[in-house]
Design a protein around this motif. Structure first.
Motif, PDB file in Angstrom:
ATOM      1  N   CYS B 141      80.287  25.271 -32.997  1.00  7.71           N
ATOM      2  CA  CYS B 141      80.410  23.807 -32.855  1.00  7.71           C
ATOM      3  C   CYS B 141      81.489  23.199 -33.747  1.00  7.71           C
ATOM      4  O   CYS B 141      81.253  22.186 -34.418  1.00  7.71           O
ATOM      5  CB  CYS B 141      79.064  23.140 -33.119  1.00  7.71           C
ATOM      6  N   ILE B 142      82.652  23.828 -33.768  1.00  9.40           N
ATOM      7  CA  ILE B 142      83.771  23.309 -34.555  1.00  9.40           C
ATOM      8  C   ILE B 142      84.331  22.048 -33.882  1.00  9.40           C
ATOM      9  O   ILE B 142      84.652  21.067 -34.537  1.00  9.40           O
ATOM     10  CB  ILE B 142      84.878  24.390 -34.651  1.00  9.40           C
ATOM     11  N   ILE B 143      84.452  22.087 -32.561  1.00 16.65           N
ATOM     12  CA  ILE B 143      84.873  20.889 -31.824  1.00 16.65           C
ATOM     13  C   ILE B 143      83.666  20.431 -31.023  1.00 16.65           C
ATOM     14  O   ILE B 143      83.138  21.175 -30.187  1.00 16.65           O
ATOM     15  CB  ILE B 143      86.052  21.177 -30.880  1.00 16.65           C
ATOM     16  N   ARG B 144      83.241  19.200 -31.284  1.00  9.63           N
ATOM     17  CA  ARG B 144      81.989  18.741 -30.666  1.00  9.63           C
ATOM     18  C   ARG B 144      82.141  17.306 -30.179  1.00  9.63           C
ATOM     19  O   ARG B 144      83.222  16.735 -30.258  1.00  9.63           O
ATOM     20  CB  ARG B 144      80.829  18.925 -31.635  1.00  9.63           C
ATOM     21  N   LYS B 145      81.043  16.759 -29.686  1.00  7.86           N
ATOM     22  CA  LYS B 145      81.047  15.468 -28.992  1.00  7.86           C
ATOM     23  C   LYS B 145      81.896  14.401 -29.692  1.00  7.86           C
ATOM     24  O   LYS B 145      82.755  13.767 -29.078  1.00  7.86           O
ATOM     25  CB  LYS B 145      79.604  14.978 -28.853  1.00  7.86           C
ATOM     26  N   GLU B 146      81.633  14.175 -30.984  1.00  7.67           N
ATOM     27  CA  GLU B 146      82.349  13.120 -31.708  1.00  7.67           C
ATOM     28  C   GLU B 146      83.863  13.335 -31.660  1.00  7.67           C
ATOM     29  O   GLU B 146      84.641  12.381 -31.688  1.00  7.67           O
ATOM     30  CB  GLU B 146      81.856  13.063 -33.155  1.00  7.67           C
ATOM     31  N   HIS B 147      84.286  14.596 -31.606  1.00  9.35           N
ATOM     32  CA  HIS B 147      85.718  14.896 -31.533  1.00  9.35           C
ATOM     33  C   HIS B 147      86.266  14.679 -30.132  1.00  9.35           C
ATOM     34  O   HIS B 147      87.332  14.101 -29.948  1.00  9.35           O
ATOM     35  CB  HIS B 147      85.968  16.340 -31.988  1.00  9.35           C
ATOM     36  N   PHE B 148      85.529  15.162 -29.116  1.00  8.46           N
ATOM     37  CA  PHE B 148      85.985  14.982 -27.725  1.00  8.46           C
ATOM     38  C   PHE B 148      86.269  13.503 -27.446  1.00  8.46           C
ATOM     39  O   PHE B 148      87.246  13.161 -26.791  1.00  8.46           O
ATOM     40  CB  PHE B 148      84.923  15.466 -26.733  1.00  8.46           C
ATOM     41  N   LEU B 149      85.372  12.658 -27.968  1.00  8.66           N
ATOM     42  CA  LEU B 149      85.469  11.226 -27.646  1.00  8.66           C
ATOM     43  C   LEU B 149      86.693  10.567 -28.282  1.00  8.66           C
ATOM     44  O   LEU B 149      87.142   9.524 -27.822  1.00  8.66           O
ATOM     45  CB  LEU B 149      84.185  10.505 -28.067  1.00  8.66           C
ATOM     46  N   LYS B 150      87.223  11.171 -29.341  1.00  9.10           N
ATOM     47  CA  LYS B 150      88.396  10.578 -29.996  1.00  9.10           C
ATOM     48  C   LYS B 150      89.721  11.120 -29.460  1.00  9.10           C
ATOM     49  O   LYS B 150      90.786  10.621 -29.808  1.00  9.10           O
ATOM     50  CB  LYS B 150      88.344  10.868 -31.511  1.00  9.10           C
ATOM     51  N   MET B 151      89.642  12.157 -28.642  1.00 11.75           N
ATOM     52  CA  MET B 151      90.877  12.831 -28.224  1.00 11.75           C
ATOM     53  C   MET B 151      91.679  12.027 -27.201  1.00 11.75           C
ATOM     54  O   MET B 151      91.126  11.232 -26.452  1.00 11.75           O
ATOM     55  CB  MET B 151      90.542  14.199 -27.631  1.00 11.75           C
ATOM     56  N   LYS B 152      92.981  12.304 -27.170  1.00 12.82           N
ATOM     57  CA  LYS B 152      93.871  11.688 -26.196  1.00 12.82           C
ATOM     58  C   LYS B 152      93.578  12.221 -24.801  1.00 12.82           C
ATOM     59  O   LYS B 152      92.898  13.232 -24.631  1.00 12.82           O
ATOM     60  CB  LYS B 152      95.333  12.011 -26.555  1.00 12.82           C
ATOM     61  N   ASP B 153      94.117  11.549 -23.820  1.00 13.68           N
ATOM     62  CA  ASP B 153      94.023  12.009 -22.432  1.00 13.68           C
ATOM     63  C   ASP B 153      94.843  13.293 -22.248  1.00 13.68           C
ATOM     64  O   ASP B 153      95.961  13.387 -22.744  1.00 13.68           O
ATOM     65  CB  ASP B 153      94.588  10.909 -21.521  1.00 13.68           C
ATOM     66  N   GLY B 154      94.250  14.268 -21.554  1.00 12.13           N
ATOM     67  CA  GLY B 154      95.018  15.438 -21.154  1.00 12.13           C
ATOM     68  C   GLY B 154      95.110  16.554 -22.172  1.00 12.13           C
ATOM     69  O   GLY B 154      95.871  17.501 -21.972  1.00 12.13           O
ATOM     70  N   VAL B 155      94.350  16.480 -23.254  1.00 10.24           N
ATOM     71  CA  VAL B 155      94.443  17.517 -24.284  1.00 10.24           C
ATOM     72  C   VAL B 155      93.945  18.867 -23.764  1.00 10.24           C
ATOM     73  O   VAL B 155      93.199  18.935 -22.789  1.00 10.24           O
ATOM     74  CB  VAL B 155      93.625  17.151 -25.545  1.00 10.24           C
ATOM     75  N   ILE B 156      94.379  19.921 -24.441  1.00  7.30           N
ATOM     76  CA  ILE B 156      94.023  21.293 -24.075  1.00  7.30           C
ATOM     77  C   ILE B 156      93.134  21.887 -25.172  1.00  7.30           C
ATOM     78  O   ILE B 156      93.457  21.767 -26.356  1.00  7.30           O
ATOM     79  CB  ILE B 156      95.308  22.132 -23.915  1.00  7.30           C
ATOM     80  N   LEU B 157      92.050  22.523 -24.760  1.00  7.16           N
ATOM     81  CA  LEU B 157      91.082  23.099 -25.701  1.00  7.16           C
ATOM     82  C   LEU B 157      91.022  24.608 -25.516  1.00  7.16           C
ATOM     83  O   LEU B 157      90.718  25.082 -24.420  1.00  7.16           O
ATOM     84  CB  LEU B 157      89.685  22.518 -25.433  1.00  7.16           C
ATOM     85  N   ALA B 158      91.293  25.355 -26.569  1.00  2.00           N
ATOM     86  CA  ALA B 158      91.272  26.817 -26.456  1.00  2.00           C
ATOM     87  C   ALA B 158      90.602  27.424 -27.673  1.00  2.00           C
ATOM     88  O   ALA B 158      90.674  26.877 -28.778  1.00  2.00           O
ATOM     89  CB  ALA B 158      92.698  27.347 -26.327  1.00  2.00           C
TER      90      ALA B 158
END
Lengths: 283, 283, 283, 283
Positions: B141-158
């Motif tokens: 859970c390094i990247i989680r809900k609170e982070h997703f909600l702050k991200m820009k449109d179109g970001v890539i998650l790997a």
């Protein structure tokens, strides 16, 4: 750190800052001649990752530039040794636009240097290519007669390691005509008795960043001194429970020094969540 | 490596390749449930310096480019974690022209990243800046809900770490409208229910270099497998003298693997002179 | 180059070394006040690619280190301007381990900086982040009151551009308490009248590589002076056939200077084959 | 762009995207055979600084990795040519941990490469050292028989230039035993008739980033296509006032494309102050 019997009664423990010093203390410990517990500050990550690498990396190039005014971009720079000092010197030399060649005796460090993008070759081959040679080994006679004789005209010789033994100055004298000419405060010119004659030796083979520049920048000294101070406080509180041996800096001190440094730079970092703490312990 | 009681009689020892595997075996040892000696191949320098760093560094970017066709130059790339994998990913991303941001929980690794020239900040701040996020932690859970909600449109998650737990895909599903759209074999698009909606998740959060590219290049696997092979031979010869615990790869094996690798690349290095051997022992 | 009517009779042509000088001569030409042909040495590729970029890049950092002893690794360095000087300063600062921020007014240079891996932002945002500011524009009042007031405590201000107008020292005086304190020969400390008060101004805003270090390394001056010399010889032979305007350095001179430089470094390069010459002309 | 007489009546102008295409149109113009005005999109800075350099740089390495799975770190990569494509390939190869060697025929580009930290040598010397060869010249027969015969066993040959003429495949066939073996879709193995026999040719010598990868990333194509579109609109409005020759992209279009690109990346930059505008014009 002098380590003499006479001092024994007054001294309950000590700390040691340098790689060479720690090696000597470990030798004393093995010979059962260590008199009190010592904390090897040099082995703290917040010491060697920054002082030996970034501190020496920058200040060594600084010493060379101040002594010679040379443009580093486009030069062939030979870093002898790829420990932390060598890594720092090689990385910064590359960052200044040089082509960097590394020499090593340890196969793992050698392949590490190669995969970091540097050329790796024996000293005798590097001798013929280098414009600037920087010893970073803590060893003796890294650059010696056979190498001097293969070098190009006008090369620069500098030591970033420990004492003035890495460049074999004695043999440099022995193959030179007359006394070296003093070019400036920290640079001597040797006229070697073969065709490609001029060699410029910086700071008589002593560590160039201390002699020809101003040593480490204060930021890295602050990290080292913080380790010193906290280790001394640790010894003051615990010396009667400490074995008479060379101790590592306690992990918590190392972590604390890192945290203080981040604070001073205004940098915040994450903390593990409860879930992550649990995950770490479960696995 | 399965480590089951039933296998006991036939098995005299084992080797383990991965960081996660070694952690589990150490846990078994602590719980006194380890059944035979194990050599932790992952801890060999000729393994982690090259496989975890250079292997994963290149193949992770490869997986991202194959999945998305994105230009890395000029992008903001967030490397979560600055262990060997994180170091490799951050270094290669910088080498491809990206601006690299590092997140960490360990203050020493954080300051190391900062002094290596990277930006360091908490994940919540990085979330708002990144174009590409790469988890490299071995944690959950390094990247989680609170982070997703702050991200820009179109970001890539790997994910370049271990299992598919570093990106909290469950919460990504929970805040998305409908099912994710499958863009190509290894890329899904999530429409998050706020203004900046598209997130592209690669290989369902599984390690992107294995799923979307071809894993490590053969050169680094050769180093790891050489350690495996020599460790197995070592166990075969010595298992009856080995304690039932997690052993390091013997230093000589590590050195030998380095030497073989240098040979295969046609690289020669120096050997210590007699004088240097003596100097080393005297000091 | 003074360009005065009185000198006219004796002078059959001139050469000009600097960006600023060439701009002024072009202005004279436009105003029909140029008195004799001038060769703009600054516009030779063997001048600006090396002198403006590599020469200034290295010597500017040299001047800053000599004046302040600061560790560049881990610092936020703001390069104002991304022309050849700014490119050199930004590249070297990154090479020394800094995080580099670029400011620009030209959108193409701005996106070039971004794709080269640097952060790009307006000066007012950069003012709040930088530890070291280096002006590289040839313009006036790049750093001014509004920026000083946003800066952190203890920042360093240096100019690598042309005159002492890039940093608006007048407004720095106006917002400081008392006279600046002289820290060393080339560093003054201003106590700005807000909370974050100390600003260190290097060499009174004059070009820091000339004042606080030793200017360009000889290797790059050699390239520039070779262009000067060959251009003067060219004028001596051709002035009666040259229009009274600002001329480029003839391409052949530029090529020759490059060849001489390669020779002096012992570097050989290829020559086109007959087939390649033909291919080039046919296409 | 086909440029045929028959098309004349319908066509009022054209644009051209590639270096090779522009060269051909300039040749037509010189031969007075150009039929309508053409805008050389390739010459826009927002085209060649990004497409030729960053686009080709990334996608060429991508094509090589996809075809061969090779680890770039620690490899000797020879970039033939140091124009914009060569600069991009060399920079990215270095960024991936390779040791990079550049070959050139132009002395100024050669010394530029050297001062950028790369090794520079004639192709015949580089042939013996390289693990991977990438042609970036727009010329013919850059790598030919004499070079193939000096290469190590197992080297990789790739073209990032223009047509399939840079690597002299004809002579490669002529010195190989039997037909090349097809290793995968884009890789053939030639068994050259000397001791060091295997050579791997990628995509039959055609541009490797188009054949073996997916060409430029969309971000750089967007810049090029924006130049195309705005140039076409410009021609549509101005063709009756345009000379029948090869025109540069109007500076304003170039600037606008840069601005649009910055906008799309969310990057803001400064604008000149009134005082700065005045200073620029006065000087």
């Amino acid at each position: 750190m002098a380590h003499q019997q006479t001092a024994k009664k007054e001294i309950v423990g000590g700390t040691e800052e340098t790689t060479s010093g720690v090696q000597r203390l470990v030798a004393l410990e093995r010979a059962r001649r260590l008199l009190y517990p010592v904390v090897a500050v040099n082995n703290a990550r917040t010491k060697y990752l920054f002082d030996n690498r970034h501190g020496t990396g920058q200040s060594t190039l600084d010493g060379i530039i101040r002594s010679t005014g040379i443009l580093l971009a486009g030069k062939n720079i030979v870093a002898c040794g790829y420990g932390w000092v060598g890594k720092g010197v090689a990385t910064r030399a590359k960052g200044m636009g040089a082509r960097v060649i590394v020499t090593e005796v340890d196969p793992i460090k050698a392949i590490e240097a190669k995969m970091d993008g540097f050329e790796v070759m024996p000293m005798l081959d590097a001798a013929a290519l280098g414009d600037i040679f920087i010893t970073c080994t803590g060893q003796t006679c890294i650059i010696r007669k056979e190498h001097f004789l293969k070098m190009k005209d006008g090369v620069i010789l500098a030591n970033a390691g420990h004492f003035d033994v890495e460049i074999d100055t004695k043999s440099l004298y022995s193959i030179s005509q007359g006394k070296p000419a003093r070019i400036n405060a920290n640079t001597e010119r040797f006229d070697v008795v073969n065709g490609k004659k001029k060699k410029k030796l910086l700071s008589k083979g002593r560590v160039v960043n201390l002699v020809a520049a101003e040593g480490h920048p204060p930021e890295v000294m602050a990290l080292s001194f913080a380790n010193q101070l906290l280790s001394i406080l640790y010894i003051a509180r615990n010396y009667d429970r400490m074995d008479v041996k060379v101790h590592s800096v306690p992990e918590q001190i190392d972590q604390d020094v890192g945290s203080y440094a981040l604070d001073s730079m205004g940098i915040k970092i994450d903390q593990m969540t409860v879930e992550q703490e649990r995950y770490q312990h479960s696995s």
